[in-house]
Design a protein around this motif. Structure first.
Motif, short mmCIF file in Angstrom:
data_model
loop_
_atom_site.label_atom_id
_atom_site.label_comp_id
_atom_site.label_asym_id
_atom_site.label_seq_id
_atom_site.Cartn_x
_atom_site.Cartn_y
_atom_site.Cartn_z
N VAL A 1 0.87 -1.33 -0.11
CA VAL A 1 -0.14 -0.06 0.17
C VAL A 1 0.73 1.35 0.03
CG1 VAL A 1 -1.72 1.21 1.27
CG2 VAL A 1 -1.79 -1.13 1.35
N LEU A 2 1.94 1.17 0.70
CA LEU A 2 2.81 2.43 0.89
C LEU A 2 3.58 2.48 -0.50
CD1 LEU A 2 3.77 4.28 3.17
CD2 LEU A 2 5.85 2.81 3.26
N THR A 3 3.98 1.44 -1.19
CA THR A 3 4.66 1.56 -2.34
C THR A 3 3.52 2.44 -3.55
OG1 THR A 3 5.83 -0.07 -2.09
CG2 THR A 3 5.60 0.34 -4.21
N ILE A 4 2.51 1.88 -3.63
CA ILE A 4 1.48 2.63 -4.51
C ILE A 4 1.01 3.85 -3.97
CG2 ILE A 4 -1.15 2.20 -5.27
CD1 ILE A 4 -0.82 -0.74 -4.93
N GLY A 5 0.89 4.35 -2.83
CA GLY A 5 0.42 5.51 -2.30
C GLY A 5 1.63 6.55 -2.69
N ILE A 6 2.72 6.15 -2.18
CA ILE A 6 3.79 7.30 -2.49
C ILE A 6 4.27 7.39 -4.01
CG2 ILE A 6 6.20 7.77 -2.21
CD1 ILE A 6 6.15 6.43 0.54
N GLY A 7 4.23 6.39 -4.69
CA GLY A 7 4.39 6.32 -6.06
C GLY A 7 3.37 7.05 -6.78
N VAL A 8 2.05 6.78 -6.51
CA VAL A 8 1.07 7.53 -7.53
C VAL A 8 1.05 9.15 -7.03
CG1 VAL A 8 -1.47 7.97 -7.55
CG2 VAL A 8 -0.43 5.49 -7.60
N ASP A 9 1.17 9.43 -5.51
CA ASP A 9 1.23 11.04 -5.30
C ASP A 9 2.36 11.69 -5.67
OD1 ASP A 9 -1.61 10.93 -3.99
OD2 ASP A 9 -0.70 9.55 -2.44
N VAL B 1 -2.69 9.07 6.70
CA VAL B 1 -2.29 10.30 7.13
C VAL B 1 -1.29 10.79 6.15
CG1 VAL B 1 -0.96 11.76 8.56
CG2 VAL B 1 -2.59 10.17 9.60
N PHE B 2 -0.33 9.88 5.59
CA PHE B 2 0.66 10.27 4.77
C PHE B 2 0.03 10.37 3.33
CE2 PHE B 2 4.20 9.34 1.83
CZ PHE B 2 5.25 10.10 2.31
N THR B 3 -0.86 9.76 2.90
CA THR B 3 -1.50 9.65 1.58
C THR B 3 -2.38 11.22 1.49
OG1 THR B 3 -1.60 7.46 1.50
CG2 THR B 3 -3.11 8.88 -0.06
N ALA B 4 -2.96 11.47 2.75
CA ALA B 4 -3.61 12.70 2.83
C ALA B 4 -2.74 13.92 2.64
CB ALA B 4 -4.45 12.82 4.10
N SER B 5 -1.65 13.59 3.35
CA SER B 5 -0.75 14.89 3.33
C SER B 5 -0.02 15.01 1.86
CB SER B 5 0.41 14.53 4.25
OG SER B 5 0.06 14.43 5.45
N LEU B 6 0.16 14.05 0.97
CA LEU B 6 0.60 14.05 -0.34
C LEU B 6 -0.59 14.93 -1.24
CD1 LEU B 6 2.65 10.83 -0.85
CD2 LEU B 6 3.52 13.22 -0.38
N ASN B 7 -1.58 14.24 -0.88
CA ASN B 7 -2.77 14.98 -1.68
C ASN B 7 -3.02 16.41 -1.17
OD1 ASN B 7 -3.53 12.61 -3.03
ND2 ASN B 7 -5.13 11.99 -1.31
N SER B 8 -2.72 16.83 -0.01
CA SER B 8 -2.83 18.24 0.03
C SER B 8 -1.97 18.83 -0.34
CB SER B 8 -2.76 18.30 1.86
OG SER B 8 -2.96 19.64 2.27
N PHE B 9 -0.54 18.41 -0.34
CA PHE B 9 0.59 19.18 -1.08
C PHE B 9 0.32 19.28 -2.50
CE2 PHE B 9 4.59 19.23 -3.02
CZ PHE B 9 5.43 20.28 -2.55
N ALA B 10 0.06 18.10 -3.25
CA ALA B 10 -0.54 18.19 -4.68
C ALA B 10 -1.49 19.20 -4.96
CB ALA B 10 -0.88 16.95 -5.19
#
Length: 541
Positions: A186-194, A372-381
């Motif tokens: 999940v971490l790989t997909i989330g970080i890679g995509v965002d 939380v990490f995915t939401a943070s990346l979404n917010s930054f984007a």
């Protein structure tokens, strides 16, 4: 040459531009963290702090360095080459109308597309000024199609992902272990995509697509994601696992201690009959503790505070007032209990949350990190991408005022990016709770595993659409993803009436934005005055 006679438009444009950024923070940004707050991954205060940093950083460092003259792809900018003041005034009226309708939607807690709001207003003014032929209808049709396609695609991706998580992880014999070893994937997909989303949108701003092409950017982003996945397996994962197990052991110890104390209380001798209730209560107040179970009346917090206040030295009145005002401010913004408020406001939401299936608590806790990490990346984007929506009309108004001409490309100064980022942060802080309650609590029940699935589904849809050049709304994607995740638990797990209200608000907002923007511009522009050159008065004898 600067259009000095139109200084008032530039000043009002800056003020209204801040108001629009404020409402984007209150509506759009709240979507990124709504599921994290409702799933108890972070508190509302923590969400505001994280989102503020991510939004402002994205806006300032990856904001639009070069942007077309306010949605130049929506209408033909060349039509205003000889009438820069008309475009300047039209962008101001568009921004003003967009603020009104976005405020109404946010006030009622409706998650809407701020991009479609401002696009609709710009289309309305251009139709009123230059006719229907001034609109690029190919782009408009893509926007209309995205209304239907993006929520469905995001919902499909999120629904499939959560079904897999539910079937093979959360309902397994040992869900905690399954979640632990699923997390790197999940971490790989989330970080890679965002990360790809941030890089793709960021490099587009600087016209360096040839240097950072998708052909090598995609594997690079997912390789970075895989690297963090390995870090989780060998470093962070064991730490998180031991922390969760320690927390679980501590909780068990506290429960055992509570049971032991309760047994001691029940075996304690009854108080003497001659002891009056009043005296007993006074004794309890003197001790400052809670009354024993079943004896006397409970002591209110107000009484305890009052007793403590008497015993403490006098403090300056100013300090007391400041502390009271600060506490009141926090209680009405970031320290609110959104869950309790939402359940009180919606009986249907209370029913959904009471009846929805619960999963293993420890396994859910592992999904807090990715959520939380995915939401943070979404917010930054979001800050990097949509800050242009916030300041583009404002920058066009100020740019035309300063240069006195229409340019096909308008450079956005750094102070304006910071200005838009600040407006977004303030809006999230003061008014973001409205939309958080709607998307995080009232649509369906969200837990960390559900929220993480919804955010990943929405992120993947936005990235793919951005790569293909299809305009989509991040709000509509997250609404579709949250709905699909709830639907995995059954049709009864979604408030369909509330969902219908949200969908209707999308179409209504765009139509009202077009009509009202055209009407407001026409009323101001075609009325007798400085903007109506053909109007002349005949001298009276």
């Amino acid at each position: 040459m600067a259009l000095t006679e139109y200084l008032w438009i530039a000043v009002l444009g800056g003020i209204v531009g801040f108001a629009y950024g404020f409402l984007i923070g209150a509506n759009d940004v709240a979507n990124a963290f709504a599921s994290s707050v409702s799933a108890k991954s972070v508190t509302l205060r923590q969400a505001v702090m994280i989102a503020s940093v991510c939004e402002f950083s994205g806006a300032f460092f990856l904001g639009a360095a070069v942007t077309s003259t306010v949605r130049s792809k929506i209408f033909d900018v060349d039509l205003y080459e000889n009438e820069p003041e008309v475009l300047m005034f039209g962008m101001f009226t568009s921004l003003f109308t967009a603020v009104i309708w976005l405020f109404i939607a946010t006030f009622f807690g409706l998650p809407v597309s701020t991009t479609h709001d401002v696009v609709g207003c710009i289309m309305g003014f251009s139709i009123a000024a230059k006719g229907f032929s001034s609109i690029n209808w190919n782009v408009a049709v893509k926007i209309f199609i995205s209304w239907f396609a993006s929520p469905l695609v995001a919902g499909t991706v999120a629904g499939i992902f959560f079904w897999l998580v539910k079937r093979f992880v959360m309902k397994a014999e040992d869900p905690f272990q399954r979640a632990y070893y699923t997390f790197p994937i999940v971490l790989t997909i989330g970080i890679g995509v965002d990360l790809f989303y941030v890089l793709f949108k960021g490099v587009a701003r600087f016209d360096i697509e040839d240097i950072m092409s998708p052909s090598w950017a995609v594997p690079m982003c997912f390789a970075i994601g895989a690297f963090f996945g390995l870090l989780w397996v060998f470093i962070f994962g064991p730490c998180a696992k031991s922390r969760i197990e320690a927390k679980k052991a501590n909780k068990a110890a506290l429960m055992a201690d509570a049971v032991e104390k309760k047994a001691d209380v029940e075996s304690a001798p009854e108080p003497k009959a001659e002891m009056e209730d009043e005296e007993f209560n006074s004794f309890e107040q003197f001790l400052g503790g809670e009354p024993l179970a079943g004896v006397g009346k409970p002591i209110h917090a107000k009484e305890v505070v009052t007793a403590q206040a008497v015993a403490t030295p006098d403090e300056p009145a100013g300090t007391e007032v400041k502390a009271s005002l600060f506490k009141k401010f926090m209680n009405n913004t970031v320290d609110q209990d959104l869950h309790a408020q939402s359940m009180h406001e919606s009986a249907r939401a209370q029913e959904i949350w009471d009846n929805e299936e619960q999963f293993d608590e420890d396994a859910e806790h592992l999904f807090n990190f990715i959520q939380v990490f995915t939401a943070s990346l979404n917010s930054f984007a979001h800050g990097a991408n949509d800050v242009a929506n916030t300041i583009a009309p404002m920058s066009a108004v100020i740019g035309i005022y300063m240069r006195g001409e229409v340019s096909s490309k308008t450079g956005v100064p750094a102070w304006m990016l910071a200005y838009g980022g600040l407006a977004i942060v303030v809006g999230l802080l003061l008014y973001g709770y409205k939309v958080m309650k709607s998307l995080g609590y009232k649509l369906t029940m969200l837990s960390p595993s559900r929220g993480a699935s919804a955010e990943l589904g929405a992120s993947l849809t936005v990235v793919t659409a951005s790569f293909l050049g299809i305009p989509v709304s991040s709000t509509q994607c997250i609404v579709g993803a949250v709905t699909a995740v709830g639907l995995v638990g059954g049709r009864q797990a979604v408030d369909w009436i509330f969902l219908l209200k949200i969908c209707c608000s999308w179409a209504a907002l765009f139509l009202l934005a077009v009509i009202c923007s055209a009407g407001f511009f026409s009323f101001c522009y075609y009325s007798p005055g400085a903007f109506y050159p053909d109007y002349q008065t005949e001298p009276v004898d």
